[in-house]
Design an enzyme around this catalytic site. Structure first.
Site, PDB file in Angstrom:
ATOM      1  N   HIS A   1      16.160  -2.271 -16.422  1.00 62.19           N
ATOM      2  CA  HIS A   1      17.556  -2.116 -16.028  1.00 62.19           C
ATOM      3  C   HIS A   1      17.941  -3.398 -15.274  1.00 62.19           C
ATOM      4  CE1 HIS A   1      20.884  -0.488 -13.561  1.00 62.19           C
ATOM      5  NE2 HIS A   1      20.972   0.492 -14.440  1.00 62.19           N
TER       6      HIS A   1
ATOM      7  N   ASP B   1      10.225   0.426 -10.338  1.00 59.94           N
ATOM      8  CA  ASP B   1      11.525   1.095 -10.410  1.00 59.94           C
ATOM      9  C   ASP B   1      11.279   2.523 -10.900  1.00 59.94           C
ATOM     10  OD1 ASP B   1      13.877   2.201 -11.301  1.00 59.94           O
ATOM     11  OD2 ASP B   1      14.538   0.448 -12.417  1.00 59.94           O
TER      12      ASP B   1
ATOM     13  N   GLN C   1      14.041   6.513 -13.211  1.00 58.92           N
ATOM     14  CA  GLN C   1      13.980   7.501 -14.300  1.00 58.92           C
ATOM     15  C   GLN C   1      12.659   8.257 -14.304  1.00 58.92           C
ATOM     16  OE1 GLN C   1      16.543   8.296 -16.000  1.00 58.92           O
ATOM     17  NE2 GLN C   1      17.889   6.536 -15.727  1.00 58.92           N
TER      18      GLN C   1
HETATM   19  C1  LIG Z   1      15.669   2.583 -14.802  1.00 57.97           C
HETATM   20  C2  LIG Z   1      16.819   2.426 -13.855  1.00 57.97           C
HETATM   21  N1  LIG Z   1      16.688   1.593 -12.822  1.00 57.97           N
HETATM   22  C3  LIG Z   1      17.672   1.410 -11.926  1.00 57.97           C
HETATM   23  C4  LIG Z   1      18.866   2.066 -12.042  1.00 57.97           C
HETATM   24  C5  LIG Z   1      19.929   1.814 -11.021  1.00 57.97           C
HETATM   25  O1  LIG Z   1      20.139   2.957 -10.265  1.00 57.97           O
HETATM   26  P1  LIG Z   1      21.357   3.047  -9.242  1.00 57.97           P
HETATM   27  O2  LIG Z   1      22.591   2.736 -10.047  1.00 57.97           O
HETATM   28  O3  LIG Z   1      21.316   4.464  -8.774  1.00 57.97           O
HETATM   29  O4  LIG Z   1      21.107   2.059  -8.164  1.00 57.97           O
HETATM   30  C6  LIG Z   1      19.064   2.941 -13.103  1.00 57.97           C
HETATM   31  C7  LIG Z   1      20.360   3.616 -13.282  1.00 57.97           C
HETATM   32  O5  LIG Z   1      20.798   3.876 -14.377  1.00 57.97           O
HETATM   33  C8  LIG Z   1      18.010   3.126 -14.029  1.00 57.97           C
HETATM   34  O6  LIG Z   1      18.133   3.958 -15.065  1.00 57.97           O
END
Ligand SMILES: Cc1ncc(COP(=O)(O)O)c(C=O)c1O
Length: 412
Positions: free
Chosen positions: A126, A203, A206
């Site tokens: 992401h 991260d 998910q």
């Molecule tokens: C794998 C992953 N990492 C990071 C994020 C970012 O999360 P947030 O927007 O809650 O900071 C997301 C959000 O879709 C995600 O799916």
């Protein structure tokens, strides 16, 4: 037909007020939980209860409301930490995964990354696990490199091994891909990266909502996740850090409550995790996140995972009947979280999402904040159906019917 499953889906659905509403006159089929999950009444009530009964700031006031609010906030920290197998004192409340990676970028990166250092992330990330490292690399004159992928959407271990030989300062990767669903072996990758002398950032945005997570076993330096994807409120999430590292790092934001003492020419810092929680924190939503964790704990994360594997298995079988259906990511449901990215012939994902919306079905279409991965897949965008505890086979059936209808409209 709902199958007999370990989770009682009808009972769970009754806990989510939003699932009682209709969209375009149809039952809401919510298949966009990877973007944000729905919230059970217990979470909504916990937030309302805080504002109705004991709204007050934390860690300041000695009056009854202040003490109740502080106790609830810290109890929530303890619950959330225990949910991922971490000590409470190593969990910093942040706005979400994005703020967590940016905290590491500034508070760790500014101090520990030197010109010429190598930072490593992967092709399946992401943007929140790419852009902070690009910015850090730019400000420190470091280099950022990417671990490649295998054709089935898993991480290419030989590419990771090759980059580890270059002794990176940081290795950042996702526990579960928000596009491919791929579950990475976080414990294995962290141990490989650690042997190469790198600091690890995982991260978990998910992963935490979908699979049992035990940070004691993963043994990473930093682990980030967002409350709103795990049945909790928006605006709250967590960064779990190795305590010694959190202590060595610089603060992220300066201001009230993160200090021990302030002089005219310098300040000293409050103990971890408070050193990273400057100003008035998000009290209501942290309490809401504690309620979400209680809810998931009462269901049991192994059962949640089991339910999703069954759902993915069913979906793979049913959606294979749809002409032009092209899924991305690992085929084996055991290797992925509850996310199905796909394309339908050459129908644009936004058109598809609009047609499905007319049927009351909510899916996501677009690049999913993973543009490098889209380029690797050779597509501009995908459609994505994603599951949570309230989804069942009837949602998959509705999706299949919606896709058949769209296929007919576009002459597939
Ligand atoms: C794998 C992953 N990492 C990071 C994020 C970012 O999360 P947030 O927007 O809650 O900071 C997301 C959000 O879709 C995600 O799916």
């Amino acid at each position: 037909m709902l199958e007999t499953q370990a989770l009682d889906i009808q009972k769970i659905r009754a806990d989510f007020p939003i699932l009682q509403r209709k969209v375009k006159g149809k039952r809401l089929v919510y298949l966009d939980s990877a973007a944000t999950s729905q919230k059970p009444k217990a979470v909504i009530d916990a937030i309302s209860d805080y504002y109705s009964r004991y709204n007050s700031n934390v860690h300041r006031s000695v009056h009854t409301l202040g003490e109740e609010a502080t106790a609830a906030y810290e109890a929530s920290r303890a619950k959330v930490a225990s949910f991922v197998g971490a000590p409470a004192k190593s969990l910093v409340f942040v706005r979400g995964t994005t703020e967590a990676t940016n905290l590491v970028r500034f508070a760790w990166g500014d101090k520990f990354v030197k010109p010429g250092d190598l930072l490593v992330t992967t092709m399946m990330e992401h943007h929140s696990n790419i852009v902070p490292w690009q910015l850090l690399a730019k400000s420190k004159r470091a280099t950022l490199k990417f671990v490649g992928l295998n054709p089935d959407g898993t991480l290419d271990l030989s590419s990771l091994e090759a980059l580890l030989k270059e002794s990176p300062r940081l290795v950042a990767f996702t526990h579960c891909s928000n596009v491919l669903g791929t579950i990475n072996d976080a414990a294995k990758f962290c141990s490989m990266a650690k042997r190469a002398g790198a600091v690890t950032v995982v991260d978990g945005a998910q992963a935490v909502p979908h699979i049992p997570v035990n940070l004691g076993a993963i043994d990473c330096d930093f682990y980030a996740f967002s409350g709103h994807k795990m049945l909790g409120p928006t605006g709250i999430g967590a960064l779990v850090g190795r305590k010694e590292l959190l202590e060595e790092m610089e603060p992220f934001h300066g201001g009230g409550e993160m200090i021990k003492e302030v002089f005219l020419d310098h300040s000293t810092w409050n103990a971890v995790p408070h050193k990273f929680e400057a100003g008035t924190v998000n009290i209501a939503d942290s309490i809401g996140l504690g309620a979400a964790v209680d809810y998931l704990t009462s269901l049991g994360m192994p059962k949640v995972r089991d339910h999703e594997v069954k759902l993915l298995t069913y979906a793979a079988r049913v959606l294979a009947n749809v002409k032009g259906f092209t899924p991305y990511g690992p085929a084996d449901p055991k290797r992925k979280a509850g996310v199905i990215s796909f394309n339908l012939g050459d129908v644009h994902p936004h058109d598809l999402a609009t047609i499905l919306d007319d049927e009351g079905i909510a899916i996501r279409s677009g690049h999913h904040c993973a543009q490098p991965l889209m380029r690797w897949l050779g597509v501009a965008a995908t459609s994505r159906a994603s599951f949570n505890v309230y989804n069942s086979n009837d949602d998959v059936d509705a999706l299949e019917a919606g896709l058949q209808k769209a296929g007919a409209i576009f002459g597939l």
